[in-house]
Design an enzyme around this catalytic site. Structure first.
Site, short mmCIF file in Angstrom:
data_model
loop_
_atom_site.label_atom_id
_atom_site.label_comp_id
_atom_site.label_asym_id
_atom_site.label_seq_id
_atom_site.Cartn_x
_atom_site.Cartn_y
_atom_site.Cartn_z
N ALA A 86 0.17 -5.33 -3.26
CA ALA A 86 0.93 -4.20 -3.80
C ALA A 86 0.87 -4.27 -5.32
CB ALA A 86 2.38 -4.26 -3.32
N THR A 87 0.04 -3.43 -5.90
CA THR A 87 -0.14 -3.45 -7.35
C THR A 87 0.13 -2.07 -7.93
OG1 THR A 87 -2.50 -2.91 -7.16
CG2 THR A 87 -1.91 -5.25 -7.20
N ARG A 89 0.92 1.44 -9.08
CA ARG A 89 1.57 2.59 -8.45
C ARG A 89 1.73 2.41 -6.95
NH1 ARG A 89 -2.32 7.22 -10.61
NH2 ARG A 89 -3.77 5.47 -10.35
N VAL A 176 -0.78 -1.61 1.92
CA VAL A 176 0.65 -1.36 1.77
C VAL A 176 1.06 0.06 2.15
CG1 VAL A 176 0.58 -0.64 -0.65
CG2 VAL A 176 2.59 -1.86 0.22
N ASN A 177 0.11 0.97 2.27
CA ASN A 177 0.43 2.38 2.59
C ASN A 177 0.63 2.56 4.10
OD1 ASN A 177 -2.32 1.94 3.17
ND2 ASN A 177 -2.82 4.12 2.89
N TRP A 199 -9.73 8.01 13.26
CA TRP A 199 -10.55 9.21 13.22
C TRP A 199 -11.88 8.99 13.94
CZ3 TRP A 199 -10.63 14.27 12.44
CH2 TRP A 199 -11.85 14.90 12.15
N TRP A 200 -12.58 7.92 13.63
CA TRP A 200 -13.93 7.73 14.14
C TRP A 200 -13.95 7.29 15.60
CZ3 TRP A 200 -17.39 10.25 11.76
CH2 TRP A 200 -17.29 10.45 10.38
N GLU A 264 -15.26 -0.95 3.68
CA GLU A 264 -15.19 -0.72 5.12
C GLU A 264 -16.56 -0.87 5.78
OE1 GLU A 264 -11.72 1.61 6.84
OE2 GLU A 264 -13.35 3.07 6.77
#
Length: 309
Positions: A86-87, A89, A176-177, A199-200, A264
């Protein structure tokens, strides 16, 4: 709160060295695993893929027996780690929601160490004290080539070698999102755990593997298993470390040759050549922008904006 697990004394570590599936040696005796047939029932979900070609389970709601798993793992004295970077913003936007939801839903009833990797001292949310929850803030040394994922992986590797390998039996690393919505439990534990991409998995065509032959992440045309979501990785700490080392080697190879791929795609190349022992269905990392299809019975965690990820 301080973690109550003691480190293995140096003098006794040599007798505790055990081989892992990656060929490296673990300094902690790994927790035993149940026989798959004791708790996993793939036939209950004929609407989805539940077993891979290499016989690894794919965990969907309805395929596992919570009671059997709870009785078994409740006797194992496990400690599970959850690492998050977590950096800047991202810490301001997402960390509090991540921590509050993870504290409630991640491995509820088990001992957990939260490793919060930061570039500045964060303001942690005021959480209800729990003897099973330990929070450790770990400093990072700054961006590696300005790349979020490179920073995340290289920092985690340093901390695994420095102390994490002696503190936990299993380790997850997540972006973190993320908001946990339902129980993210011990059904997810395994030696090497990969997350299917929401999605994939359902699109299942034109998969965005790296196809350029000169890049380390290349998977040749006509080949590939699944497409994995890079926001979640897990397994035994030294298996996670092996994955990170493979990723860093690929990045270094490409950088020296003036080439570049994505995190990814490197992850997908690693899991193509080093098959994971357990796969998590898209229920464990659903995309908040998508409406869940009928196959998704229970969303365990939702990924929010992809702006920084």
């Amino acid at each position: 709160m301080e973690n109550q697990r003691q480190k293995v004394p140096e003098a006794s570590r040599k007798s505790a060295f055990l081989p892992t599936s990656s060929g490296i040696f673990c300094t902690r005796p790994p927790a035993e695993e149940l026989r798959l047939s004791d708790w996993f029932h793939p036939g209950k979900r004929p609407d989805v893929v539940t077993i891979t070609d290499w016989l690894a389970p794919v965990i969907w709601e309805g395929t596992f027996n919570r009671q059997v798993l709870g009785r078994y793992y409740g006797r194992q004295n496990l400690t599970i780690g959850l690492a998050v970077l977590a950096t800047g913003r991202t810490a301001d936007q997402y960390l509090e929601l991540f921590m509050r939801s993870a504290n409630k839903h991640f491995m509820s009833g088990y001992r957990v160490v939260f490793y919060i990797m930061v570039d500045a001292l964060p303001r942690l949310p005021d959480l209800e004290p729990d003897p099973l929850r330990t929070f450790k803030v770990l400093p990072i040394k700054g961006d590696r080539w300005g790349d979020f994922h490179l920073t995340r992986m290289s920092s985690l590797a340093e901390h695994i070698l420095g102390h994490i390998e002696d503190e936990v039996d299993f380790l997850f690393s997540m972006t973190v999102n993320r908001v946990f919505q339902n129980d993210f439990g011990v059904e997810t534990l395994g030696a090497s755990v990969a997350q299917l991409h929401a999605w994939w998995y359902f699109k299942n065509k034109d998969i965005p593997y790296e196809r350029r032959p000169k890049l380390a992440a290349c998977i040749p045309f006509g080949q590939g298993d699944f497409y994995y979501d890079g926001s979640v990785i897990g397994g035994r700490p030294l298996e996670v470390l092996t994955l990170i080392e493979g990723y860093l080697q690929g990045v270094t190879h490409d950088h020296k040759n003036g080439l570049n791929s994505t995190y990814e795609r490197h992850l997908n190349k690693y899991f193509f050549t080093h098959k994971p022992t357990k796969l998590l269905s898209p229920e464990y990392s659903w995309n908040a922008a998508l409406r869940p299809p009928p196959q998704v019975w229970s969303v365990k965690a939702t990924r929010l904006s992809r702006r920084y990820f």
